[in-house]
Design an enzyme around this catalytic site. Structure first.
Site, PDB file in Angstrom:
ATOM      1  N   GLU A  14       0.890  -1.168   0.000  1.00 53.77           N
ATOM      2  CA  GLU A  14       0.000   0.000   0.000  1.00 53.77           C
ATOM      3  C   GLU A  14       0.920   1.208   0.000  1.00 53.77           C
ATOM      4  OE1 GLU A  14      -3.220   0.043  -0.225  1.00 53.77           O
ATOM      5  OE2 GLU A  14      -3.734  -2.049   0.142  1.00 53.77           O
ATOM      6  N   CYS A  45      -2.002   9.127   2.739  1.00 51.41           N
ATOM      7  CA  CYS A  45      -1.820   8.633   1.360  1.00 51.41           C
ATOM      8  C   CYS A  45      -3.006   9.038   0.511  1.00 51.41           C
ATOM      9  CB  CYS A  45      -1.650   7.121   1.376  1.00 51.41           C
ATOM     10  SG  CYS A  45      -2.994   6.255   2.177  1.00 51.41           S
TER      11      CYS A  45
HETATM   12  P1  NAD Z   1       9.030   4.705   3.825  1.00 52.52           P
HETATM   13  O1  NAD Z   1       8.850   3.875   2.607  1.00 52.52           O
HETATM   14  O2  NAD Z   1      10.206   5.592   3.898  1.00 52.52           O
HETATM   15  O3  NAD Z   1       9.090   3.790   5.138  1.00 52.52           O
HETATM   16  C1  NAD Z   1       8.053   2.905   5.476  1.00 52.52           C
HETATM   17  C2  NAD Z   1       8.596   1.802   6.369  1.00 52.52           C
HETATM   18  O4  NAD Z   1       9.517   1.003   5.632  1.00 52.52           O
HETATM   19  C3  NAD Z   1       9.340   2.281   7.600  1.00 52.52           C
HETATM   20  O5  NAD Z   1       8.946   1.501   8.702  1.00 52.52           O
HETATM   21  C4  NAD Z   1      10.797   2.021   7.248  1.00 52.52           C
HETATM   22  O6  NAD Z   1      11.643   1.800   8.350  1.00 52.52           O
HETATM   23  C5  NAD Z   1      10.674   0.755   6.424  1.00 52.52           C
HETATM   24  N1  NAD Z   1      11.792   0.462   5.510  1.00 52.52           N
HETATM   25  C6  NAD Z   1      12.706   1.319   4.992  1.00 52.52           C
HETATM   26  N2  NAD Z   1      13.536   0.653   4.166  1.00 52.52           N
HETATM   27  C7  NAD Z   1      13.139  -0.637   4.153  1.00 52.52           C
HETATM   28  C8  NAD Z   1      13.588  -1.807   3.469  1.00 52.52           C
HETATM   29  N3  NAD Z   1      14.608  -1.780   2.624  1.00 52.52           N
HETATM   30  N4  NAD Z   1      12.920  -2.957   3.676  1.00 52.52           N
HETATM   31  C9  NAD Z   1      11.862  -3.005   4.499  1.00 52.52           C
HETATM   32  N5  NAD Z   1      11.393  -1.933   5.177  1.00 52.52           N
HETATM   33  C10 NAD Z   1      12.016  -0.766   5.003  1.00 52.52           C
HETATM   34  O7  NAD Z   1       7.684   5.541   3.970  1.00 52.52           O
HETATM   35  P2  NAD Z   1       7.329   6.675   5.030  1.00 52.52           P
HETATM   36  O8  NAD Z   1       8.026   7.935   4.667  1.00 52.52           O
HETATM   37  O9  NAD Z   1       7.442   6.142   6.398  1.00 52.52           O
HETATM   38  O10 NAD Z   1       5.761   6.868   4.761  1.00 52.52           O
HETATM   39  C11 NAD Z   1       5.208   7.757   3.846  1.00 52.52           C
HETATM   40  C12 NAD Z   1       4.730   7.013   2.606  1.00 52.52           C
HETATM   41  O11 NAD Z   1       3.777   6.018   2.972  1.00 52.52           O
HETATM   42  C13 NAD Z   1       4.009   7.937   1.636  1.00 52.52           C
HETATM   43  O12 NAD Z   1       4.422   7.651   0.328  1.00 52.52           O
HETATM   44  C14 NAD Z   1       2.548   7.568   1.833  1.00 52.52           C
HETATM   45  O13 NAD Z   1       1.720   7.848   0.740  1.00 52.52           O
HETATM   46  C15 NAD Z   1       2.649   6.092   2.093  1.00 52.52           C
HETATM   47  N6  NAD Z   1       1.441   5.588   2.736  1.00 52.52           N
HETATM   48  C16 NAD Z   1       0.603   4.768   2.041  1.00 52.52           C
HETATM   49  C17 NAD Z   1      -0.586   4.321   2.606  1.00 52.52           C
HETATM   50  C18 NAD Z   1      -1.530   3.428   1.863  1.00 52.52           C
HETATM   51  O14 NAD Z   1      -2.390   2.794   2.499  1.00 52.52           O
HETATM   52  N7  NAD Z   1      -1.464   3.336   0.540  1.00 52.52           N
HETATM   53  C19 NAD Z   1      -0.899   4.708   3.915  1.00 52.52           C
HETATM   54  C20 NAD Z   1      -0.035   5.557   4.589  1.00 52.52           C
HETATM   55  C21 NAD Z   1       1.140   5.991   4.009  1.00 52.52           C
END
Ligand code: NAD
Length: 478
Positions: free
Chosen positions: A230, A264
Site C-alpha cells: 500500500e 496517502c
Molecule cells: P518509507 O517507505 O520511507 O518507510 C516505510 C517503512 O519502511 C518504515 O517503517 C521504514 O523503516 C521501512 N523500511 C525502509 N527501508 C526498508 C527496506 N529496505 N525494507 C523493508 N522496510 C524498510 O515511507 P514513510 O516515509 O514512512 O511513509 C510515507 C509514505 O507512505 C508515503 O508515500 C505515503 O503515501 C505512504 N502511505 C501509504 C498508505 C496506503 O495505504 N497506501 C498509507 C499511509 C502511508
C-alpha cells in the site's frame, strides 16, 4: 557502530527519545518462536482467537492515556492520536464480524470425475510481517496484524523509526494478554530491521513509499513470499461543471489538509471546470485562511506540525519549483519555524501545470494546487496523468455524471461528493492501481481472506486408478 537511533520530536525539534534497532539475528530468533507458538494458536477455534482479541481490546483501553500521550509526542497532534487509539477497538470488532461471516468449506463432487469429493481448506500464513509508515503510526501498524491474527497466523510489526514512541505502551498492553505471547510482536528499528523481517516471515504487508515498496517487493520475490503493498498517491479531485461549489470547497479543504496532508489518500491536485473555477478558488482561499495551526496550544487549532523533517524539505522544494515556473501562492506557501517544530499552513496555489513537481510527485503536505479544465475529457486526461493510482474524487450534483467520470479515473478508490472516503470507511474492497500498490484489497472481507492459502483436499470414493488405465494402447489416437 551504535545500534541506537535518536528520535526527533515534531513539536520541539529536539531529539528526546531513543530506540534500539532490532537486529537480523533477533528477528530470526523471534520469528522462530512465533512459528512454534502459531501451531497452538491456529489449532484453537475462531471463538478462542476472538476472545483473545477482545482481551487485547480491553488491555489497550487500560493503557489509553499512555498510548495517546506517546502518539501525541510522535506526531504533534492530539485529535487524530485519540482517534487512532480508540479506532483499534472498532477495527477489532469489524474484523471479528468479517471472520465470523466466513463459512466452513463445502465438500463437493467433481463434475468431471463424480466419484472424487473435494473441498478447499484455508491455511493461514504462519508469520506475517507488517512494516508501517509514520503518518498514522498506530492505525497502520495494526491494520494488517489484526486480521492476520484472527486468521490463525501470528504478526510481527515494524513501525516507522520516525514515530516509534507508541510501541512501548502498546507492547505493555500486548504483554498483559498472556495468550498473545509470541503471537503478536512489535519490534523497533529502521529499514535494516524491515529488510530482515522479509527474510523470515511467510508474507509481508507493507505500507510506505513507492521507493521502499519496490525494494520490499523485490526482497519478497527473492524469498517467494507474497507481498501486499500500500504505497503513495497523488490523488486528483475533479469538480465537474454541475458541482455544488460550496460543498466541493468545504470538503476538498478538509481532504487536502487533514493530518497536515500526511495521508496517502490526501487530495493533492484539484481540477475545476472553467465555469466554476473563479468561484471555487475564492471560496477555498477564504476557508484556508480560517484554518489554525495547533500551535502553541496543542488543544486548539486544526493541523499539527510536519511530522518528518525530511518531508518539510520535499514540500519546500516542490513549492519552490512551482513558484519558479510561474505558480501563484494565495495562502501559506512556506515552511514556518515555531518552537523548534516545522509547520506549513494550508496552501492554495493557482497557475500551476503538469511541468511542475507539485502536480506530479507526492507532496504529503497541506497543499492545494488548482487547475481549470474545459471539458470532461480534459479533466480525465489531467487526472490520469500520473504514475499513481491510489484514489481520487469527483464532485457533481448529477450522480450519473459523477459515476461515469469515477469509472474512468485510473485509481482504486473514488469518492463522490466527498474527498478521501477511504480514510473513513473500511468495508469497500479496493486495490491500489499503478505504482500505488500491489496485492489483494486491505479493505472489506478480502482484507481477511488474503491471510490464507488455499489447500485442496481431494478424496477418491471409488476404486483406485490402476496403471493399466494409462496403457498406451488405450490412447484415443488417431
Ligand atoms: P518509507 O517507505 O520511507 O518507510 C516505510 C517503512 O519502511 C518504515 O517503517 C521504514 O523503516 C521501512 N523500511 C525502509 N527501508 C526498508 C527496506 N529496505 N525494507 C523493508 N522496510 C524498510 O515511507 P514513510 O516515509 O514512512 O511513509 C510515507 C509514505 O507512505 C508515503 O508515500 C505515503 O503515501 C505512504 N502511505 C501509504 C498508505 C496506503 O495505504 N497506501 C498509507 C499511509 C502511508
Amino acid at each position: 557502530m551504535s545500534n541506537k537511533l535518536s528520535v526527533r520530536n515534531p513539536r520541539t525539534g529536539a531529539n528526546d527519545y531513543e530506540i534500539v534497532v532490532t537486529t537480523a539475528e533477533e528477528i530470526a530468533a523471534l520469528t522462530q518462536r512465533m512459528r512454534t507458538a502459531q501451531i497452538h494458536w491456529r489449532e484453537q477455534d475462531l471463538a478462542y482467537r476472538i476472545s483473545i482479541l477482545e482481551k487485547l481490546k480491553s488491555s489497550i483501553a487500560n493503557h489509553r492515556t499512555e498510548l495517546i500521550n506517546a502518539l501525541t509526542a510522535d506526531t504533534g497532534r492530539l485529535y487524530i492520536s485519540v482517534a487512532e487509539v480508540d479506532g483499534i477497538a472498532n477495527a477489532i470488532d469489524r474484523w471479528i464480524a468479517v471472520a465470523r461471516a466466513d463459512k466452513a468449506p463445502e465438500t463437493k463432487n467433481s463434475g468431471a470425475l463424480p466419484f472424487i469429493e473435494y473441498r478447499s481448506e484455508k491455511e493461514p500464513y504462519a508469520v506475517v510481517g507488517a512494516i508501517s509508515p509514520w503518518n498514522f503510526p498506530m492505525t497502520l501498524s495494526m491494520i494488517d496484524a489484526l486480521p492476520a491474527m484472527l486468521s490463525g497466523g501470528t504478526a510481527i510489526i515494524k513501525p516507522s523509526e520516525v514515530t516509534p514512541r507508541f510501541a512501548q505502551p502498546m507492547r505493555k498492553a500486548i504483554s498483559e494478554v498472556e495468550e498473545l505471547k509470541d503471537i503478536l510482536h512489535i519490534v523497533d528499528g529502521d529499514g535494516s530491521t524491515g529488510a530482515a523481517l522479509i527474510d523470515h516471515v511467510d508474507m509481508v504487508c507493507f505500507t510506505g513509499s513507492v521507493v521502499t515498496g519496490r525494494k520490499v517487493a523485490e526482497a519478497a520475490a527473492r524469498n517467494f513470499i507474497p507481498s501486499i503493498l500500500e504505497l503513495g498517491g497523488k490523488d486528483p479531485a475533479i469538480v465537474l461543471e454541475d458541482a455544488d461549489v460550496e460543498r466541493a470547497a468545504t470538503s476538498l479543504l478538509r481532504a487536502s489538509i487533514v493530518n497536515t496532508g500526511h495521508a496517502c489518500q490526501s487530495v493533492e491536485r484539484i481540477y475545476v471546470h472553467k465555469s466554476l473555477y473563479g468561484e471555487f478558488v475564492e471560496k477555498i482561499i477564504a476557508k484556508a485562511k480560517s484554518v489554525k495551526l495547533n500551535y502553541p496550544d496543542l488543544e486548539s487549532g486544526h493541523i499539527g506540525p510536519i511530522i518528518f523533517e525530511k518531508q518539510a524539505k520535499i514540500i519546500k522544494s516542490q513549492l519552490a519549483d512551482a513558484v519558479a515556473k510561474g505558480a501563484t501562492v494565495h495562502t501559506g506557501g512556506e515552511i514556518e519555524h515555531h518552537g523548534g517544530g516545522l509547520w506549513c499552513r494550508p496552501t492554495v496555489m493557482t497557475e500551476v501545470n503538469h511541468d511542475m513537481t507539485i502536480m506530479k510527485d507526492e507532496t504529503f503536505g497541506p497543499i492545494m494546487p488548482i487547475m481549470s479544465f474545459a471539458d470532461d475529457e480534459e479533466a480525465l486526461r489531467l487526472a490520469n496523468d500520473t504514475i499513481y493510482g491510489l484514489s481520487g474524487s469527483v464532485y457533481s450534483t448529477d450522480l450519473a455524471h459523477a459515476n461515469k467520470i469515477a469509472m474512468k479515473i485510473d485509481a482504486g478508490g473514488i469518492s463522490i461528493n466527498e474527498g478521501s472516503l477511504t480514510g473513513f470507511m473500511h468495508e469497500a474492497e479496493k486495490n491500489s492501481f499503478k505504482c500505488s500498490g500491489m496485492g489483494e484489497s486491505r479493505m472489506g472481507p478480502a482484507g481477511y481472506h488474503r491471510f490464507f492459502r488455499k489447500k485442496a483436499i481431494m478424496t477418491n470414493t471409488a476404486d483406485a486408478f490402476p496403471i493399466e488405465a494409462f496403457d498406451e494402447k488405450n490412447a484415443n489416437f488417431p
